[in-house]
Design a protein around this motif. Sequence first.
Motif, PDB file in Angstrom:
ATOM      1  N   VAL A   1      -1.079 -14.214   3.069  1.00 52.60           N
ATOM      2  CA  VAL A   1      -2.280 -13.384   3.194  1.00 52.60           C
ATOM      3  C   VAL A   1      -1.894 -11.984   3.665  1.00 52.60           C
ATOM      4  O   VAL A   1      -2.365 -10.984   3.142  1.00 52.60           O
ATOM      5  N   LYS A   2      -0.987 -11.920   4.647  1.00 50.19           N
ATOM      6  CA  LYS A   2      -0.528 -10.639   5.178  1.00 50.19           C
ATOM      7  C   LYS A   2       0.199  -9.853   4.081  1.00 50.19           C
ATOM      8  O   LYS A   2      -0.042  -8.658   3.910  1.00 50.19           O
ATOM      9  N   ASP A   3       1.091 -10.514   3.337  1.00 48.77           N
ATOM     10  CA  ASP A   3       1.817  -9.859   2.247  1.00 48.77           C
ATOM     11  C   ASP A   3       0.849  -9.334   1.191  1.00 48.77           C
ATOM     12  O   ASP A   3       0.994  -8.214   0.706  1.00 48.77           O
ATOM     13  N   CYS A   4      -0.132 -10.152   0.845  1.00 45.55           N
ATOM     14  CA  CYS A   4      -1.130  -9.758  -0.145  1.00 45.55           C
ATOM     15  C   CYS A   4      -1.912  -8.542   0.350  1.00 45.55           C
ATOM     16  O   CYS A   4      -2.108  -7.576  -0.381  1.00 45.55           O
ATOM     17  N   SER A   5      -2.332  -8.575   1.598  1.00 49.58           N
ATOM     18  CA  SER A   5      -3.080  -7.455   2.175  1.00 49.58           C
ATOM     19  C   SER A   5      -2.257  -6.183   2.178  1.00 49.58           C
ATOM     20  O   SER A   5      -2.773  -5.099   1.880  1.00 49.58           O
ATOM     21  N   GLN A   6      -0.972  -6.300   2.513  1.00 53.07           N
ATOM     22  CA  GLN A   6      -0.099  -5.129   2.523  1.00 53.07           C
ATOM     23  C   GLN A   6       0.092  -4.567   1.120  1.00 53.07           C
ATOM     24  O   GLN A   6       0.094  -3.355   0.918  1.00 53.07           O
ATOM     25  N   LYS A   7       0.228  -5.458   0.140  1.00 52.42           N
ATOM     26  CA  LYS A   7       0.368  -5.006  -1.250  1.00 52.42           C
ATOM     27  C   LYS A   7      -0.899  -4.312  -1.722  1.00 52.42           C
ATOM     28  O   LYS A   7      -0.838  -3.272  -2.381  1.00 52.42           O
ATOM     29  N   ILE A   8      -2.047  -4.890  -1.396  1.00 55.59           N
ATOM     30  CA  ILE A   8      -3.315  -4.289  -1.802  1.00 55.59           C
ATOM     31  C   ILE A   8      -3.458  -2.900  -1.174  1.00 55.59           C
ATOM     32  O   ILE A   8      -3.893  -1.954  -1.833  1.00 55.59           O
ATOM     33  N   LEU A   9      -3.081  -2.753   0.080  1.00 55.41           N
ATOM     34  CA  LEU A   9      -3.134  -1.457   0.749  1.00 55.41           C
ATOM     35  C   LEU A   9      -2.193  -0.463   0.071  1.00 55.41           C
ATOM     36  O   LEU A   9      -2.566   0.695  -0.177  1.00 55.41           O
ATOM     37  N   ALA A  10      -0.986  -0.910  -0.254  1.00 58.66           N
ATOM     38  CA  ALA A  10      -0.014  -0.035  -0.924  1.00 58.66           C
ATOM     39  C   ALA A  10      -0.516   0.381  -2.307  1.00 58.66           C
ATOM     40  O   ALA A  10      -0.388   1.551  -2.696  1.00 58.66           O
ATOM     41  N   ILE A  11      -1.114  -0.546  -3.036  1.00 60.62           N
ATOM     42  CA  ILE A  11      -1.672  -0.231  -4.355  1.00 60.62           C
ATOM     43  C   ILE A  11      -2.816   0.760  -4.203  1.00 60.62           C
ATOM     44  O   ILE A  11      -2.928   1.728  -4.960  1.00 60.62           O
ATOM     45  N   SER A  12      -3.654   0.542  -3.217  1.00 59.38           N
ATOM     46  CA  SER A  12      -4.768   1.447  -2.955  1.00 59.38           C
ATOM     47  C   SER A  12      -4.271   2.859  -2.647  1.00 59.38           C
ATOM     48  O   SER A  12      -4.808   3.843  -3.160  1.00 59.38           O
ATOM     49  N   ASP A  13      -3.235   2.956  -1.816  1.00 57.31           N
ATOM     50  CA  ASP A  13      -2.653   4.263  -1.494  1.00 57.31           C
ATOM     51  C   ASP A  13      -2.112   4.938  -2.754  1.00 57.31           C
ATOM     52  O   ASP A  13      -2.330   6.133  -2.980  1.00 57.31           O
ATOM     53  N   THR A  14      -1.397   4.180  -3.574  1.00 60.99           N
ATOM     54  CA  THR A  14      -0.822   4.711  -4.805  1.00 60.99           C
ATOM     55  C   THR A  14      -1.911   5.184  -5.751  1.00 60.99           C
ATOM     56  O   THR A  14      -1.829   6.290  -6.300  1.00 60.99           O
ATOM     57  N   MET A  15      -2.946   4.366  -5.920  1.00 55.55           N
ATOM     58  CA  MET A  15      -4.031   4.729  -6.834  1.00 55.55           C
ATOM     59  C   MET A  15      -4.800   5.947  -6.317  1.00 55.55           C
ATOM     60  O   MET A  15      -5.284   6.749  -7.119  1.00 55.55           O
TER      61      MET A  15
END
Length: 125
Positions: A8-22
């Motif tokens: 869950v933590k890894d997924c949340s971190q990836k989603i945050l990173a994708i959000s930052d990139t987008m």
Amino acid sequence: MKKEFNLVKDCSQKILAISDTMEILNGKWKMSIIACLCYKPMRYSELLKEVTGISGKMLSRELKDLEINELIERHVLNTSPVAVEYQITDYGKSLKQLTNTIADWGFIHRQRIISGMKKTTNSKS
């Protein structure tokens, strides 16, 4: 339980990173501008011709945004009349693989959709 928490933590971190990139690469034009500049530095007028459909006002806005995010550099050339050239930064070059991956996916997707349309058209005949 701990393994599930890490997922869950890894997924949340990836989603945050994708959000930052987008957030940085958002919009219709930035990836096209970056892709052009990955191949060679270009003047404003060259970019305006190469990025089909973009207006001058939008190109100016997108270039400023990319410059603020340190993905491109703006150079005023010592010419008469004065010309401005844009080039990708070393940091911006880190996006070249991403632009290639997006382009590859786009080619495949376009072929898939076109072939699907042909199948649909042929089955109606």
